[in-house]
Design an enzyme around this catalytic site. Structure first.
Site, PDB file in Angstrom:
ATOM      1  N   HIS A 242      -1.909  17.776  26.274  1.00 34.62           N
ATOM      2  CA  HIS A 242      -2.462  16.865  25.266  1.00 34.62           C
ATOM      3  C   HIS A 242      -1.549  16.923  24.046  1.00 34.62           C
ATOM      4  O   HIS A 242      -0.531  17.645  24.044  1.00 34.62           O
ATOM      5  CB  HIS A 242      -3.909  17.244  24.929  1.00 34.62           C
ATOM      6  CG  HIS A 242      -4.083  18.699  24.600  1.00 34.62           C
ATOM      7  ND1 HIS A 242      -3.540  19.281  23.479  1.00 34.62           N
ATOM      8  CD2 HIS A 242      -4.710  19.703  25.287  1.00 34.62           C
ATOM      9  CE1 HIS A 242      -3.849  20.557  23.455  1.00 34.62           C
ATOM     10  NE2 HIS A 242      -4.555  20.844  24.552  1.00 34.62           N
TER      11      HIS A 242
ATOM     12  N   GLY B 171      -1.705  18.387  21.355  1.00 33.13           N
ATOM     13  CA  GLY B 171      -1.457  19.729  20.810  1.00 33.13           C
ATOM     14  C   GLY B 171      -0.254  20.383  21.469  1.00 33.13           C
ATOM     15  O   GLY B 171       0.606  20.967  20.793  1.00 33.13           O
ATOM     16  N   HIS B 172      -0.170  20.281  22.798  1.00 31.00           N
ATOM     17  CA  HIS B 172       0.992  20.842  23.503  1.00 31.00           C
ATOM     18  C   HIS B 172       2.274  20.107  23.100  1.00 31.00           C
ATOM     19  O   HIS B 172       3.335  20.729  22.925  1.00 31.00           O
ATOM     20  CB  HIS B 172       0.837  20.678  25.017  1.00 31.00           C
ATOM     21  CG  HIS B 172      -0.301  21.420  25.629  1.00 31.00           C
ATOM     22  ND1 HIS B 172      -1.405  20.803  26.134  1.00 31.00           N
ATOM     23  CD2 HIS B 172      -0.482  22.754  25.839  1.00 31.00           C
ATOM     24  CE1 HIS B 172      -2.231  21.700  26.642  1.00 31.00           C
ATOM     25  NE2 HIS B 172      -1.707  22.893  26.463  1.00 31.00           N
TER      26      HIS B 172
ATOM     27  N   LYS C 176      -4.672  27.627  17.737  1.00 35.07           N
ATOM     28  CA  LYS C 176      -6.059  27.532  18.219  1.00 35.07           C
ATOM     29  C   LYS C 176      -6.416  28.787  19.000  1.00 35.07           C
ATOM     30  O   LYS C 176      -7.506  29.316  18.881  1.00 35.07           O
ATOM     31  CB  LYS C 176      -6.241  26.292  19.093  1.00 35.07           C
ATOM     32  CG  LYS C 176      -7.708  25.990  19.349  1.00 35.07           C
ATOM     33  CD  LYS C 176      -7.920  25.217  20.610  1.00 35.07           C
ATOM     34  CE  LYS C 176      -7.791  26.138  21.758  1.00 35.07           C
ATOM     35  NZ  LYS C 176      -8.293  25.749  23.020  1.00 35.07           N
ATOM     36  N   ASP C 177      -5.455  29.270  19.814  1.00 34.02           N
ATOM     37  CA  ASP C 177      -5.666  30.499  20.584  1.00 34.02           C
ATOM     38  C   ASP C 177      -5.178  31.676  19.728  1.00 34.02           C
ATOM     39  O   ASP C 177      -4.161  32.307  20.030  1.00 34.02           O
ATOM     40  CB  ASP C 177      -4.929  30.413  21.918  1.00 34.02           C
ATOM     41  CG  ASP C 177      -5.487  29.288  22.780  1.00 34.02           C
ATOM     42  OD1 ASP C 177      -6.688  29.332  23.085  1.00 34.02           O
ATOM     43  OD2 ASP C 177      -4.736  28.364  23.106  1.00 34.02           O
TER      44      ASP C 177
ATOM     45  N   GLN D   2      -4.764  35.142  21.354  1.00 35.69           N
ATOM     46  CA  GLN D   2      -3.606  35.100  22.256  1.00 35.69           C
ATOM     47  C   GLN D   2      -2.312  35.213  21.450  1.00 35.69           C
ATOM     48  O   GLN D   2      -1.403  35.970  21.804  1.00 35.69           O
ATOM     49  CB  GLN D   2      -3.627  33.791  23.038  1.00 35.69           C
ATOM     50  CG  GLN D   2      -2.319  33.473  23.757  1.00 35.69           C
ATOM     51  CD  GLN D   2      -2.455  32.281  24.670  1.00 35.69           C
ATOM     52  OE1 GLN D   2      -3.060  32.389  25.720  1.00 35.69           O
ATOM     53  NE2 GLN D   2      -1.883  31.148  24.287  1.00 35.69           N
TER      54      GLN D   2
ATOM     55  N   ARG E 175      -9.561  21.885  28.146  1.00 37.09           N
ATOM     56  CA  ARG E 175     -10.928  22.036  28.653  1.00 37.09           C
ATOM     57  C   ARG E 175     -11.899  21.032  28.031  1.00 37.09           C
ATOM     58  O   ARG E 175     -13.025  20.902  28.507  1.00 37.09           O
ATOM     59  CB  ARG E 175     -11.436  23.466  28.420  1.00 37.09           C
ATOM     60  CG  ARG E 175     -10.740  24.495  29.308  1.00 37.09           C
ATOM     61  CD  ARG E 175     -11.383  25.868  29.192  1.00 37.09           C
ATOM     62  NE  ARG E 175     -10.930  26.783  30.208  1.00 37.09           N
ATOM     63  CZ  ARG E 175     -10.002  27.733  30.043  1.00 37.09           C
ATOM     64  NH1 ARG E 175      -9.419  27.869  28.861  1.00 37.09           N
ATOM     65  NH2 ARG E 175      -9.670  28.532  31.033  1.00 37.09           N
TER      66      ARG E 175
HETATM   67  O1  PAF Z   1      -2.279  29.102  26.187  1.00 34.10           O
HETATM   68  C1  PAF Z   1      -2.064  28.890  27.382  1.00 34.10           C
HETATM   69  O2  PAF Z   1      -2.035  27.757  27.852  1.00 34.10           O
HETATM   70  C2  PAF Z   1      -1.822  30.067  28.313  1.00 34.10           C
HETATM   71  O3  PAF Z   1      -2.654  31.138  28.010  1.00 34.10           O
HETATM   72  C3  PAF Z   1      -0.340  30.506  28.384  1.00 34.10           C
HETATM   73  C4  PAF Z   1       0.158  31.027  27.042  1.00 34.10           C
HETATM   74  C5  PAF Z   1       0.516  29.329  28.812  1.00 34.10           C
HETATM   75  C6  PAF Z   1      -0.166  31.630  29.405  1.00 34.10           C
HETATM   76  O4  PAF Z   1      -0.572  31.225  30.675  1.00 34.10           O
END
Ligand code: PAF
Length: 286
Positions: free
Chosen positions: A40, A42-43, A155-156, A159, A193
């Site tokens: 999307h 964001g990516h 957002k993550d 992570q 999602r």
């Molecule tokens: O954020 C994500 O989409 C995933 O956790 C990542 C960093 C690509 C690792 O699979």
């Protein structure tokens, strides 16, 4: 290797390494944007951000099985490689690495990368093993590409913290760049999602950015107590009974440990919850 317009598409690590070596030999700064596909805006913002600093940008599209727990959505996670390739090309990616799990994880792979501090609490509490899977696959991607920079979305947030800590602790020669969360018009953070949401739940989902805004408004009005700021966010969330809160934490922006007081620029509010079967997470600086 497939040449998809000006962009290469590779499925194996040897092909990937060959393409990276050619880019480095040509003097390019190499960027990496890891994704699980179903891209999307964001990516695409991450890919464009990498392109600002790098002459050559690889995006990975890999639904990583090891970061999904039993009963989570690995099998039904949306996959749309054809559309993803077109989107990556339009965003300026030089290469897409789109392996199958058996192309990327060696048979009988038994090595993990596990961060044990910032991965605790928040999502780590509700998704055991998730950050171990994320750290392992991101370390694998870093080793395969050896990028100069890698870009991740805020957002993550947890992570991002885990990956920063991993790169620091293991002396990985890569600069981790964080990109602001990209939002829909009503403030909902973009996420692959979100497409799981029913039309009714999609409307209800605006309660998440509204809760973050309520926390920020409390701070802007002079509130410094983390508990009261958290109560402001939870109060807003309670207006939408369909949203089932998993956590709502006012935390230190770096360690992600809960704090007692808000320190401007160093505190975040982070929350997660479900609308139906769809899990939503979001956060913002306070
Ligand atoms: O954020 C994500 O989409 C995933 O956790 C990542 C960093 C690509 C690792 O699979």
């Amino acid at each position: 290797m497939v040449h998809d317009g000006a962009m290469d598409v590779v499925r194996t690590v040897p092909e990937l390494r060959k393409a990276v070596a050619a880019a480095k030999a040509a003097g390019s700064v190499v960027g990496l944007v890891p994704t699980m596909g179903c891209l999307h805006e964001g990516h695409l913002a991450l890919i464009r951000r990498a392109g600002r600093d790098c002459g050559w940008v690889a995006a990975s599209v890999f639904v990583n099985p090891t970061q999904f727990g039993p009963g989570e959505d690995f099998a039904r996670y949306p996959r749309a490689l054809k559309e993803d390739l077109a989107a990556c090309r339009a965003a300026g990616a030089s290469l897409v690495f789109a392996p199958e799990p058996e192309d990327f994880y060696p048979e009988g792979a038994s090595t993990w990368v596990e961060e044990t501090a910032v991965s605790q609490g928040l999502c780590g509490e509700f998704r055991p093993g998730h950050f171990r899977g994320v750290a392992t696959v991101v370390a694998m991607l870093f080793n395969a590409v050896q990028p100069d920079i890698a870009v991740f979305g805020r957002k993550d947030l947890q992570q991002l913290a885990v990956i920063r800590r991993m790169a620091r602790d293991l002396h990985m020669p890569v600069a981790i760049v964080a990109h602001e969360t990209v939002r829909e018009a009503d403030g909902l953070a973009m996420s692959s999602r979100n497409r799981y949401l029913s039309a009714e739940d999609r409307l209800r989902a605006r309660i998440v950015p509204e809760a973050l805004a309520a926390a920020r408004a409390a701070v802007a009005a002079g509130e410094g107590s983390a508990e009261k700021v958290r109560a402001a966010a939870l109060g807003r969330l309670s207006r939408e009974p369909a949203f089932k809160v998993q956590y709502c934490v006012v935390a230190d922006a770096e360690t992600l440990r809960p704090v007692g007081h808000v320190t401007a620029g160093r505190t975040v509010v982070a929350l997660a919850g479900h609308l139906g079967a769809t899990r939503l997470i979001d956060n913002c600086d306070l």
